[in-house]
Design a protein around this motif. Sequence first.
Motif, PDB file in Angstrom:
ATOM      1  N   TRP A 134     110.759  -9.822 -16.838  1.00  0.00           N
ATOM      2  CA  TRP A 134     111.728 -10.506 -17.713  1.00  0.00           C
ATOM      3  C   TRP A 134     112.875  -9.575 -18.092  1.00  0.00           C
ATOM      4  O   TRP A 134     114.048  -9.938 -17.993  1.00  0.00           O
ATOM      5  CB  TRP A 134     110.989 -10.990 -18.964  1.00  0.00           C
ATOM      6  CG  TRP A 134     111.822 -11.827 -19.902  1.00  0.00           C
ATOM      7  CD1 TRP A 134     112.951 -12.541 -19.589  1.00  0.00           C
ATOM      8  CD2 TRP A 134     111.600 -12.026 -21.301  1.00  0.00           C
ATOM      9  NE1 TRP A 134     113.443 -13.176 -20.702  1.00  0.00           N
ATOM     10  CE2 TRP A 134     112.626 -12.882 -21.770  1.00  0.00           C
ATOM     11  CE3 TRP A 134     110.636 -11.595 -22.187  1.00  0.00           C
ATOM     12  CZ2 TRP A 134     112.703 -13.297 -23.101  1.00  0.00           C
ATOM     13  CZ3 TRP A 134     110.706 -12.004 -23.503  1.00  0.00           C
ATOM     14  CH2 TRP A 134     111.724 -12.836 -23.955  1.00  0.00           C
ATOM     15  N   SER A 177     110.942  -9.710  -8.110  1.00  0.00           N
ATOM     16  CA  SER A 177     109.903 -10.137  -9.046  1.00  0.00           C
ATOM     17  C   SER A 177     108.595 -10.437  -8.320  1.00  0.00           C
ATOM     18  O   SER A 177     107.512 -10.234  -8.866  1.00  0.00           O
ATOM     19  CB  SER A 177     110.364 -11.368  -9.827  1.00  0.00           C
ATOM     20  OG  SER A 177     110.665 -12.437  -8.952  1.00  0.00           O
ATOM     21  N   SER A 224     115.321  -8.750 -15.313  1.00  0.00           N
ATOM     22  CA  SER A 224     116.099  -9.877 -14.797  1.00  0.00           C
ATOM     23  C   SER A 224     117.392 -10.058 -15.591  1.00  0.00           C
ATOM     24  O   SER A 224     117.618  -9.414 -16.618  1.00  0.00           O
ATOM     25  CB  SER A 224     115.274 -11.159 -14.864  1.00  0.00           C
ATOM     26  OG  SER A 224     115.102 -11.576 -16.208  1.00  0.00           O
TER      27      SER A 224
END
Length: 426
Positions: A387, A50, A390
Motif C-alpha cells: 500500500w 505488488s 503504491s
Amino acid sequence: MEGNISREQLKILVHLLLPLCIYWTAEEMSVSIIADITTNALCPSKSTCSQAIYINGLQQMVVGICKMVVIPVLGQLADEYGRKPLLLLIVSTAIFPSAILAIDESKGFVYAYYVLRIISHIMSQGSIFCISAAYAADILDGRSRAAAFGWIHGILSLSHVLGNLLARLLPGTYIFEVSVALLIIAPVYMIIFLTETVKLTPNLNQHLRWSSKAYKLVQDRYSSMRYALHVVTSSSTLKCICLVSFFYDMGMSGISSVLMYYLKSAFDFNKNQFSEILMMVGVGSIITQMLVFPLVNPLVGERVVLRIALLASITYALLYGLAWASWVPYFGALFRMVYVLERPSTNAIVSKASSSSDQGKTQGLVAGAEAIGSFLAPLVMSPLTSWFLSSNAPFNCKGFSLICAAFALVNFLIHFNHVRYRGRIL
C-alpha cells in the motif's frame, strides 16, 4: 572460551560446520537476485511489483503455518532417530527449487520455484539451527556450548559473505547452476564425514503390520509432543524465551519479507547493492558471532546479550523505515551485525535450561514459537508495504511498515524488561 574443546570434539564439529557453510553459501547466492527475477517474470519492465511482494508474503505465511508443527516434530525425530538423517533430509530439499531456476527463469518456472521453495523452507527454516544446536550440545559440555552456537551462526554469516561474493562475481545466468552444484556437495560430504551423536535404540516395532506401525508412529509423536510441552511449560526460563522468540521473530521476519522490495522501489536497488549490504553485514556478523559473543557472553551473560540484540534490532528497523538517502541502508546494516546475536544467545539459554536428552525437543519448540511469529508477520507487512509503495498511499512514507515493526519491537522490549527470569542459568 569458557570450556576447553578437545581436538576430537573440534574435528566432529568441523565436519558439521563445513557442509553447513557450503549449504548456506549456495542458498545465499540466490537471495540478492531473486527479487529481480521475480519482478521481471511477473511484472516485466516495472521496478515495483505488488504480485512479487504478495507471492513472497504468501510463501512466508505458508511456511510459517507448516513450521509450527514441522519444526517441533523434526526436533523430536532428531532426538529419537539421530541428527544425521534429519540434517541430510533438510539439506537435500534445497536442491530442487534452485534446479528449477537453473533450467529457466520464465513466469511458469518462477511459480514452480516458489512451490518447491515453500517445501524446502518448511523443512529447513529454523529446524536446521535447532538440530545443529542439539548436535553441538551432544558433543560439548555446558561451558563450551555457547561458543559453539556462536560459531554455527557465525558460519551462517560467513556463508552470507561467500554467497554474495559469488553472486557479485558470477554472471546472473550461472548463479543457480553453481548453487545446485554446491547443494549437491553438502549432503554428499555429510554422508561421508558426519558422525552420528545419538545412540539409537533397537526398533522393537519392525515386525508389526503397517497399520499398527502407522498408529504407533502417530501415538509416539503425540506422546513426544506432550512431553516436550510439559518440559517447556514447567520451566519459567523456557516459557519466557518462547515468548521472546515469538515476538522478536514476528517483527524481524516481517521486515525481512519485504525489505528488498522496499529498497528496490524506494532507492532502485538491484542485486549489486543488495550484495554489498549483505556482504558488509556478513563480515561484521562473523566477527560478532564467532569472536565477540564467545568472549562477551561469559562476562555479562545471555540475558544482557539478548537485550542488546533487541535494542539493535529496533534501531535497525527505524533507520530503514526512515531512510532518507541511499546511504542510510548501508549505515543501518551496522546494527544488523549486532542483532544477529539474538540467535546464539537464545540457543545458549535454551540449551542450559534443558537436559541432554531433550535438546532437540526444546530447541524445536522454541523454533516453533518463532515459526508462529514468522507466519503472522506477512499478514500485516505484505499488504501494508504494498500500500505505501503504491500511488494510493495516504502519505509519503514508503518505509511506514518497517517503522510499525520497530514500534512493535519497542513495546515488546518494554515488556521484556519487566519479565523476571528465574533459575540458575540467568
